[in-house]
Design a protein around this motif. Structure first.
Motif, PDB file in Angstrom:
ATOM      1  N   PHE A 202       0.290   5.231 -16.309  1.00 62.55           N
ATOM      2  CA  PHE A 202       0.044   3.819 -16.020  1.00 62.55           C
ATOM      3  C   PHE A 202       1.341   3.051 -15.817  1.00 62.55           C
ATOM      4  O   PHE A 202       1.431   2.197 -14.930  1.00 62.55           O
ATOM      5  N   VAL A 203       2.359   3.346 -16.609  1.00 61.00           N
ATOM      6  CA  VAL A 203       3.658   2.680 -16.448  1.00 61.00           C
ATOM      7  C   VAL A 203       4.272   3.036 -15.099  1.00 61.00           C
ATOM      8  O   VAL A 203       4.770   2.167 -14.378  1.00 61.00           O
ATOM      9  N   ALA A 204       4.232   4.304 -14.724  1.00 59.13           N
ATOM     10  CA  ALA A 204       4.796   4.737 -13.446  1.00 59.13           C
ATOM     11  C   ALA A 204       4.047   4.105 -12.278  1.00 59.13           C
ATOM     12  O   ALA A 204       4.667   3.628 -11.314  1.00 59.13           O
TER      13      ALA A 204
ATOM     14  N   GLY B  37       3.807   0.026  -8.003  1.00 59.01           N
ATOM     15  CA  GLY B  37       3.083  -1.073  -7.361  1.00 59.01           C
ATOM     16  C   GLY B  37       3.838  -2.386  -7.448  1.00 59.01           C
ATOM     17  O   GLY B  37       3.874  -3.155  -6.487  1.00 59.01           O
ATOM     18  N   GLY B  38       4.464  -2.640  -8.590  1.00 58.77           N
ATOM     19  CA  GLY B  38       5.239  -3.871  -8.769  1.00 58.77           C
ATOM     20  C   GLY B  38       6.421  -3.947  -7.826  1.00 58.77           C
ATOM     21  O   GLY B  38       6.694  -4.998  -7.228  1.00 58.77           O
ATOM     22  N   ILE B  39       7.129  -2.842  -7.675  1.00 61.09           N
ATOM     23  CA  ILE B  39       8.265  -2.804  -6.747  1.00 61.09           C
ATOM     24  C   ILE B  39       7.781  -3.071  -5.321  1.00 61.09           C
ATOM     25  O   ILE B  39       8.413  -3.820  -4.568  1.00 61.09           O
TER      26      ILE B  39
ATOM     27  N   MET C 185       0.821  -1.198   0.000  1.00 67.95           N
ATOM     28  CA  MET C 185       0.000   0.000   0.000  1.00 67.95           C
ATOM     29  C   MET C 185       0.864   1.261   0.000  1.00 67.95           C
ATOM     30  O   MET C 185       0.505   2.250  -0.626  1.00 67.95           O
ATOM     31  N   LEU C 186       1.981   1.190   0.702  1.00 68.04           N
ATOM     32  CA  LEU C 186       2.833   2.365   0.808  1.00 68.04           C
ATOM     33  C   LEU C 186       3.432   2.749  -0.543  1.00 68.04           C
ATOM     34  O   LEU C 186       3.475   3.928  -0.894  1.00 68.04           O
TER      35      LEU C 186
ATOM     36  N   ILE D 201       6.917  -6.850  -5.045  1.00 69.09           N
ATOM     37  CA  ILE D 201       8.104  -7.707  -5.063  1.00 69.09           C
ATOM     38  C   ILE D 201       8.864  -7.617  -3.746  1.00 69.09           C
ATOM     39  O   ILE D 201       9.210  -8.631  -3.141  1.00 69.09           O
ATOM     40  N   PHE D 202       9.139  -6.398  -3.299  1.00 68.37           N
ATOM     41  CA  PHE D 202       9.934  -6.240  -2.087  1.00 68.37           C
ATOM     42  C   PHE D 202       9.109  -6.392  -0.813  1.00 68.37           C
ATOM     43  O   PHE D 202       9.644  -6.272   0.285  1.00 68.37           O
ATOM     44  N   GLY D 203       7.822  -6.648  -0.933  1.00 71.19           N
ATOM     45  CA  GLY D 203       6.997  -6.928   0.226  1.00 71.19           C
ATOM     46  C   GLY D 203       6.665  -8.398   0.375  1.00 71.19           C
ATOM     47  O   GLY D 203       6.635  -8.939   1.474  1.00 71.19           O
ATOM     48  N   VAL D 204       6.436  -9.091  -0.741  1.00 68.65           N
ATOM     49  CA  VAL D 204       6.016 -10.487  -0.692  1.00 68.65           C
ATOM     50  C   VAL D 204       7.175 -11.414  -0.341  1.00 68.65           C
ATOM     51  O   VAL D 204       7.020 -12.313   0.495  1.00 68.65           O
ATOM     52  N   PHE D 205       8.329 -11.231  -0.957  1.00 77.21           N
ATOM     53  CA  PHE D 205       9.432 -12.159  -0.718  1.00 77.21           C
ATOM     54  C   PHE D 205       9.903 -12.164   0.737  1.00 77.21           C
ATOM     55  O   PHE D 205      10.038 -13.246   1.326  1.00 77.21           O
TER      56      PHE D 205
END
Length: 70
Positions: free
Chosen positions: A37-39, A44-46, A1-2, A49-53
Motif C-alpha cells: 500500500f505504501v509503494a 500514485g502520489g508522485i 494513470m501511467l 503531483i508531477f501531473g497536476v502542477f
C-alpha cells in the motif's frame, strides 16, 4: 494513470522477485500488505503531483504563448 500502472507492475515484479530469491536461497520470504500500500500510494502520489502542477500551469497560459515556447 501511467505512474499507477508502473506502481502495479513494480509491486508484481517485487513480489515475484521476493518469491524467486526465497526459492533460490531456500529462505522464507514475505511481502507485507503495508509495504504494498505504501509503494502504490507513493507511486500514485508522485504521478498526481508531477501531473497536476504542469497541467495547471499550462491551463492558465494563453494557447498561443504556450505553443510559442515549445
Amino acid at each position: 494513470m501511467l505512474s499507477i500502472l508502473g506502481g502495479g507492475i513494480g509491486i508484481v515484479l517485487g513480489t515475484a522477485g521476493s518469491s524467486l530469491i526465497g526459492t533460490v536461497l531456500k529462505m522464507s520470504t514475505s511481502v507485507s500488505m503495508t509495504s504494498v500500500f505504501v509503494a502504490f500510494g507513493f507511486s500514485g502520489g508522485i504521478g498526481i503531483i508531477f501531473g497536476v502542477f504542469p497541467a495547471k500551469k499550462a491551463a492558465a497560459m494563453d494557447p498561443i504563448d504556450a505553443l510559442r515556447f515549445e
